[in-house]
Structures are given as C-alpha cells and as structure tokens.
Design a protein around this motif. Structure first.
Motif, PDB file in Angstrom:
ATOM      1  N   THR A  78       0.833  -1.205   0.000  1.00 20.07           N
ATOM      2  CA  THR A  78       0.000   0.000   0.000  1.00 20.07           C
ATOM      3  C   THR A  78       0.872   1.262   0.000  1.00 20.07           C
ATOM      4  O   THR A  78       0.581   2.223  -0.720  1.00 20.07           O
ATOM      5  N   ASP A 103      -5.327  -1.545  -5.241  1.00 23.33           N
ATOM      6  CA  ASP A 103      -4.767  -2.112  -4.012  1.00 23.33           C
ATOM      7  C   ASP A 103      -5.765  -3.109  -3.433  1.00 23.33           C
ATOM      8  O   ASP A 103      -6.840  -2.721  -2.981  1.00 23.33           O
ATOM      9  N   GLU A 104      -5.437  -4.368  -3.488  1.00 25.92           N
ATOM     10  CA  GLU A 104      -6.274  -5.451  -2.971  1.00 25.92           C
ATOM     11  C   GLU A 104      -7.741  -5.332  -3.410  1.00 25.92           C
ATOM     12  O   GLU A 104      -8.635  -5.262  -2.575  1.00 25.92           O
TER      13      GLU A 104
HETATM   14 MG   LIG Z   1      -2.007  -2.829   2.087  1.00 22.09          MG
END
Ligand SMILES: [Mg+2]
Ligand SMILES: Nc1ncnc2c1ncn2[C@@H]1O[C@H](COP(=O)(O)OP(=O)(O)OP(=O)(O)O)[C@@H](O)[C@H]1O
Length: 305
Positions: A47, A160-161
């Motif tokens: 992140t 991100d994810e």
């Molecule tokens: Mg993360």
C-alpha cells in the motif's frame, strides 16, 4: 517519437517514515497491456508503494515514471494517466450507481455521457446501474469503483487489494474484468494482493515484495516443469511404491497417496508402467505449483485464506 514500452517504471524507490525505512530501494516496470501483480505478506509495503504511485504520499528518494514522464515533475498531468482504487472508493449509498458516476464525472474535465455508458458496460453493471448503491453487493460496489477509476480513460490502472472481502464468485468476477481490460483495452494494470493463488490467475508477471524490498519477479506463464511434486492416488499402493522405488524416484506416502518428485515429461511413462503392473490409477495431481514453493520459501509462509 520512440514507442514507450514501460507504462510504469519505478527506479530505486525509498520511503522513510520517521526513522523507519518502509520501502528500501524498490524497482519495477509494468509494460503496456500487462497485468502486474504486487504480491507480499501483510506489512510488506504494498500500500505504501501504491500510495506513492498515485501521488498520495511522496517518496523519500527514487523515481516514478508513468508513460515515460516523471510523476514528480508534472504531477497533475501525469496523474491523469492513472485510474486507481487505493482506499475504498467513495460512494454515496443513497444515490444510484449512475448518479454516483455522474457526480464523479462532474469533478473531471471532458467526461461525456458516452464515457459513462462505456465504463458501465465494461464492468457489466448495465442492469443494476440505476439501483441505489446501498442495495449493491460488495462485488458490485467494487465494480462501480472500477468503473469510476476507468471514467477518464486512464492508461494505467492501479488497484490495491481489489478482491479484499469478496467471496469466491466476486473474486472471479473482478479477476475476469481486470484480465479483460488488459486484453481488450490494452490497459496496463498493477494489482496488489497477499494471495498467491489469486495473483497466479490474474497476472502476467508477479513481483514479490517483502520488508519493503522487491525480492523477485516471476513470469507466471513461464511454466517450470522440473521437479514437481505429483500426488498419485493408486491401488494397490504397495505395488506402485515398489515401482517408484525400483526406478529411483524420490517419494513419500501421505494420506494414502504417493507423493513423487518428478519432471512433468516423465509422468506419462509412470502411467504406462503402473497400468502395465496392474495398478489402478484414480488420479494424479500436482501438489503445489513451483511458484507457490518459491513464494513460501521467500516470504517464510503466507496465509491462504
Ligand atoms: Mg495494504
Ligand atoms: N503512516 C505510517 N506511519 C508509520 N508506519 C507506517 C505508515 N504506513 C505504513 N507503515 C508501516 O509500513 C509497513 C508497510 O505497510 P503497508 O501498509 O505498505 O503494507 P502492505 O503490504 O500494504 O500490507 P497489507 O497486506 O497488510 O495491506 C508496515 O510495517 C506499516 O506498519
């Protein structure tokens, strides 16, 4: 003008927060039309790196080039090339998906009604786009987030994810949309996850990050066919074991199956020999991909849930 192959290029990126060096000289490239997976355990620095890519935080040192242009030189212009979902995309639950997109479109220059129709179709929300967002499933919200990120026609998508919290069907859906965007629209995508199994299905290449360092970059499609562990479900097991033993294979027996270390090209030979020895074969499965082995070795294990 020469053609720019790398859509994203990161050179020797560092990030220090206080005394703590979180990113320690990270480099990577994402090519045009490629899906690049950013894989690492919790706290590895995914992140943080992505936040630097999208201009939410500045690197301590190092360079981020998008389409060949440095982010630090012309932030506003360079960021236009990016679409991203980093933190949960902000949506108004009492507005419809369509009104959310319209609202977002008003904050950007030159977005037409056709652009909105296009992204809605791209993420397959045509039939539900007039429903209120509060009635959406998590997967539909993620898709709306994707639509929002795609609205200004970015060349690089940063996620991100994106499958965090989704059920297997939702994960599969997002994965299909991402693959499709790269294939059909030529979009470059960088996507983070801590799940290898998911990354293997979604990405062309995977960069493994641990403790703020890129440890290794793997090409997912370059299959390694050497030294696989194959699990043989056979009967009688003793007879099969005898054959593997006589022929010099390394093996062990677990859960009533013989796990054999073998090169892929030798598998048909074993099948023929076992059948000739009147051994019944119920199944032969690859235990674990070689990529998974390497990932576990590198990261010291990671959760698979
Ligand atoms: Mg993360
Ligand atoms: N604002 C901050 N201040 C101090 N430390 C931070 C800050 N943000 C992140 N960190 C630290 O940096 C490291 C990397 O965090 P990061 O969130 O980038 O990891 P991640 O790979 O995204 O992990 P996850 O899979 O859990 O999302 C962690 O040790 C984290 O505690």
């Amino acid at each position: 003008m020469t053609e720019q192959k790398a859509m994203l290029q990161i050179n020797d990126l560092h990030k220090k927060i206080g005394k703590h060096e979180i990113i320690k000289g990270l480099s990577l490239e994402v090519n045009k039309g490629e899906v690049f997976g950013f894989l690492g355990p919790n706290g590895a620095g995914k992140t943080t790196t992505i936040r630097m890519m999208v201009g939410l935080t500045t690197p301590t040192s190092g360079q981020i080039l998008i389409g060949g242009e440095a982010l630090s030189n012309n932030r506003k212009h360079v960021l236009k090339k990016i679409g991203a979902i980093v933190e949960n995309p902000e949506m108004y639950p009492f507005l419809s998906g369509l009104d959310n997109l319209k609202h977002y479109a008003r904050m950007q220059p030159n977005i037409t009604k056709e652009d909105i129709d296009r992204v809605v179709k791209l993420v397959g929300l045509e039939h539900r786009i007039k429903d209120k967002v509060k009635k959406y499933s998590l997967g539909m919200r993620q898709r709306l987030g994707l639509a929002q990120a795609l609205l200004h026609k970015p060349e690089l998508l940063i996620l991100d994810e994106p499958t965090n919290g989704l059920d297997p069907a939702g994960i599969r859906e997002i994965r299909d949309y991402i693959r499709n965007l790269a294939k059909e629209e030529g979009l470059s995508v960088i996507v983070s996850s801590h799940l290898l199994s998911e990354m293997e299905l979604m990405c062309d290449r995977i960069g493994i990050i641990k403790d703020g360092e890129m440890i290794r970059i793997e090409n997912v499609h370059e299959q390694n066919n050497q030294n696989l562990i194959m699990s043989y479900d056979v009967n009688p097991i003793e007879k099969a074991e005898q054959w593997f033993k006589t022929n010099g294979y390394e093996y062990n027996i677990q859960d009533n199956q013989i796990k054999v270390k073998i090169n892929k090209e030798d598998v048909p030979i074993t099948v023929q020999a076992l059948v000739a020895a009147s051994v019944s074969i119920y199944s032969i499965n690859e235990e674990r991909s070689s990529l998974e082995d390497r990932f576990l070795n590198i990261t010291g294990g990671v959760s698979h849930d």
